[in-house]
Design a protein around this motif. Structure first.
Motif, short mmCIF file in Angstrom:
data_model
loop_
_atom_site.label_atom_id
_atom_site.label_comp_id
_atom_site.label_asym_id
_atom_site.label_seq_id
_atom_site.Cartn_x
_atom_site.Cartn_y
_atom_site.Cartn_z
N ARG A 252 0.84 -1.20 0.00
CA ARG A 252 0.00 0.00 0.00
C ARG A 252 0.87 1.25 0.00
NH1 ARG A 252 -2.77 -2.70 4.08
NH2 ARG A 252 -2.14 -1.15 5.64
N ILE A 253 1.88 1.23 0.86
CA ILE A 253 2.75 2.41 0.96
C ILE A 253 3.51 2.62 -0.34
CG2 ILE A 253 4.81 3.30 2.11
CD1 ILE A 253 3.76 2.06 4.70
N LEU A 254 4.04 1.53 -0.93
CA LEU A 254 4.77 1.67 -2.20
C LEU A 254 3.86 2.19 -3.29
CD1 LEU A 254 7.32 1.37 -3.82
CD2 LEU A 254 6.80 -1.05 -4.15
N GLY A 255 2.62 1.70 -3.33
CA GLY A 255 1.67 2.19 -4.32
C GLY A 255 1.41 3.67 -4.16
N LEU A 256 1.23 4.12 -2.93
CA LEU A 256 0.99 5.53 -2.68
C LEU A 256 2.22 6.36 -2.97
CD1 LEU A 256 -1.09 5.11 0.59
CD2 LEU A 256 -1.97 5.88 -1.62
N GLU A 257 3.41 5.82 -2.64
CA GLU A 257 4.63 6.56 -2.91
C GLU A 257 4.90 6.66 -4.41
OE1 GLU A 257 7.60 4.63 -0.53
OE2 GLU A 257 7.27 6.03 1.14
N THR A 258 4.41 5.69 -5.17
CA THR A 258 4.54 5.75 -6.62
C THR A 258 3.70 6.89 -7.19
OG1 THR A 258 4.92 3.38 -6.69
CG2 THR A 258 4.35 4.41 -8.76
N GLY A 259 2.73 7.33 -6.42
CA GLY A 259 1.90 8.44 -6.85
C GLY A 259 0.43 8.11 -6.97
N ALA A 260 0.02 6.89 -6.55
CA ALA A 260 -1.39 6.53 -6.62
C ALA A 260 -2.20 7.44 -5.71
CB ALA A 260 -1.59 5.07 -6.22
N ASP A 261 -3.41 7.80 -6.14
CA ASP A 261 -4.27 8.66 -5.35
C ASP A 261 -5.13 7.87 -4.37
OD1 ASP A 261 -4.03 11.51 -6.68
OD2 ASP A 261 -4.05 10.04 -8.29
N ASP A 262 -5.30 6.58 -4.64
CA ASP A 262 -6.05 5.72 -3.74
C ASP A 262 -5.60 4.29 -3.97
OD1 ASP A 262 -7.81 4.86 -1.84
OD2 ASP A 262 -9.64 5.32 -2.95
N TYR A 263 -5.95 3.41 -3.03
CA TYR A 263 -5.47 2.04 -3.04
C TYR A 263 -6.60 1.17 -2.53
CZ TYR A 263 -1.83 -1.55 -2.50
OH TYR A 263 -1.06 -2.66 -2.64
N VAL A 264 -7.05 0.20 -3.32
CA VAL A 264 -8.17 -0.67 -2.96
C VAL A 264 -7.72 -2.12 -2.99
CG1 VAL A 264 -10.51 -1.40 -3.55
CG2 VAL A 264 -9.82 0.98 -3.93
N THR A 265 -7.97 -2.84 -1.90
CA THR A 265 -7.54 -4.24 -1.79
C THR A 265 -8.68 -5.18 -2.17
OG1 THR A 265 -6.04 -3.63 0.02
CG2 THR A 265 -6.57 -5.95 -0.22
N LYS A 266 -8.36 -6.16 -3.01
CA LYS A 266 -9.33 -7.17 -3.39
C LYS A 266 -9.52 -8.15 -2.23
CE LYS A 266 -7.76 -7.10 -8.23
NZ LYS A 266 -7.14 -7.91 -9.31
N PRO A 267 -10.74 -8.69 -2.03
CA PRO A 267 -11.98 -8.37 -2.74
C PRO A 267 -12.52 -7.01 -2.28
CG PRO A 267 -12.43 -9.91 -0.98
CD PRO A 267 -10.94 -9.74 -1.01
N PHE A 268 -13.19 -6.32 -3.16
CA PHE A 268 -13.72 -5.00 -2.85
C PHE A 268 -15.14 -4.89 -3.37
CE2 PHE A 268 -11.47 -4.87 -6.87
CZ PHE A 268 -12.40 -4.31 -7.72
N SER A 269 -15.84 -3.89 -2.89
CA SER A 269 -17.19 -3.62 -3.37
C SER A 269 -17.11 -2.77 -4.63
CB SER A 269 -18.00 -2.87 -2.30
OG SER A 269 -19.13 -2.25 -2.87
N PRO A 270 -17.65 -3.23 -5.76
CA PRO A 270 -17.62 -2.41 -6.97
C PRO A 270 -18.29 -1.06 -6.77
CG PRO A 270 -18.24 -4.67 -7.50
CD PRO A 270 -18.26 -4.56 -6.01
N ARG A 271 -19.35 -1.03 -5.97
CA ARG A 271 -20.02 0.26 -5.72
C ARG A 271 -19.10 1.22 -4.97
NH1 ARG A 271 -24.49 -3.29 -5.23
NH2 ARG A 271 -26.21 -2.72 -6.63
N GLU A 272 -18.34 0.68 -4.02
CA GLU A 272 -17.39 1.53 -3.29
C GLU A 272 -16.31 2.04 -4.23
OE1 GLU A 272 -13.90 1.22 0.10
OE2 GLU A 272 -15.65 -0.11 0.27
N LEU A 273 -15.86 1.19 -5.15
CA LEU A 273 -14.85 1.63 -6.11
C LEU A 273 -15.38 2.77 -6.97
CD1 LEU A 273 -12.10 1.35 -7.49
CD2 LEU A 273 -13.10 -0.41 -8.96
N VAL A 274 -16.63 2.69 -7.40
CA VAL A 274 -17.22 3.77 -8.18
C VAL A 274 -17.24 5.06 -7.36
CG1 VAL A 274 -19.34 4.62 -9.26
CG2 VAL A 274 -18.60 2.27 -9.66
N LEU A 275 -17.58 4.97 -6.08
CA LEU A 275 -17.59 6.15 -5.22
C LEU A 275 -16.20 6.75 -5.10
CD1 LEU A 275 -19.98 5.02 -2.33
CD2 LEU A 275 -20.46 6.67 -4.13
#
Length: 257
Positions: free
Chosen positions: A109-132
């Motif tokens: 998660r930290i590496l993803g954010l340090e790469t510049g990602a604005d958000d980070y979602v771990t599978k399994p996830f709610s597709p509706r939450e991802l849309v939000l």
């Protein structure tokens, strides 16, 4: 036979049907066809125009052909991982990125954010939450890209931020800030001397009422690395243990209202 209730009304002869413009163009990159189909389906249902890629080279080709408004990017891709894809996209220009991964390791998660990602979602996830989350990231990105009025410069401790131009300098040198780093520093410069919890910063800067609070921690650390003389002993962005973070400006330094 009675017409089904969800059948659209007929279009009068000579008239073209009205097509609502898409809310934005989203690039979905995932090598799992089921996940990609579900994510693309929910985003399309929410009004987004969606392009799909199953690996890094295909994603970069689609990115070059048509710059997306946002990328939903899987971390574990064949051949070229999501970190590298994100780096190469960002090398061509800024784009909001939400990373997906089946790994819940905090280092990822930290590496993803340090790469510049604005958000980070771990599978399994709610597709509706991802849309939000897509809605939230795009809303903040667009608000930042089209500032209301002509906000004045934000200054203090050798820092100068121009919200209209989205440019920043530190002690005369240009600062290379990501979208969220700029927003976070601008927010702190508008409220020097005040302590904010990570929850407050997530709500005020990211526009989220939920999410992984390590997002805030990582961005604070990255900002310190760019603006502090000694990031290991920060004098500007202070940690208030058990509470959160505070921006301290030297006495007499200019502070915006």
């Amino acid at each position: 036979m009675q017409k089904p209730p969800d059948t659209p009304p007929p279009v009068p002869a000579g008239e073209a049907p009205t097509v609502a413009p898409a809310r934005g163009h989203v690039l979905v990159v995932d090598d799992d066809p089921t996940v990609a189909e579900v994510v693309a389906g929910y985003l399309s249902g929410a009004g987004y125009d969606v392009a799909r890629a199953a690996d890094g080279p295909a994603a970069l080709a689609l990115y070059a052909a048509r710059r997306p408004d946002l990328a939903v990017l899987d971390l574990m891709l064949p051949g070229m991982d999501g970190f590298e894809v994100c780096r190469r996209m960002r090398a061509q220009g800024p784009v909001p990125v939400i990373m997906l991964t089946a790994r819940g390791d905090e280092d990822d998660r930290i590496l993803g954010l340090e790469t510049g990602a604005d958000d980070y979602v771990t599978k399994p996830f709610s597709p509706r939450e991802l849309v939000l989350r897509v809605d939230s990231v795009l809303r903040r990105a667009r608000a930042a890209a089209v500032p209301a009025g002509q906000p004045r410069l934000l200054e203090g401790a050798g820092l100068v931020l121009d919200p209209a131009a989205r440019s920043a300098t530190c002690r005369g040198g240009r600062l290379a800030l990501t979208l969220r780093e700029f927003d976070l520093l601008a927010f702190l410069l508008r409220h020097p001397g005040r302590v904010f919890t990570r929850e407050e910063l997530m709500r005020e800067v990211w526009g989220w009422d939920f999410g992984d609070l390590s997002t805030v921690t990582v961005h604070v650390r990255r900002l310190r690395g760019k603006i502090e003389t000694d990031p290991a002993h920060p004098e500007l962005i202070r940690t208030v243990w058990g509470v959160g973070y505070r921006l301290d400006l030297p006495v007499g330094a200019g502070t915006p209202s």
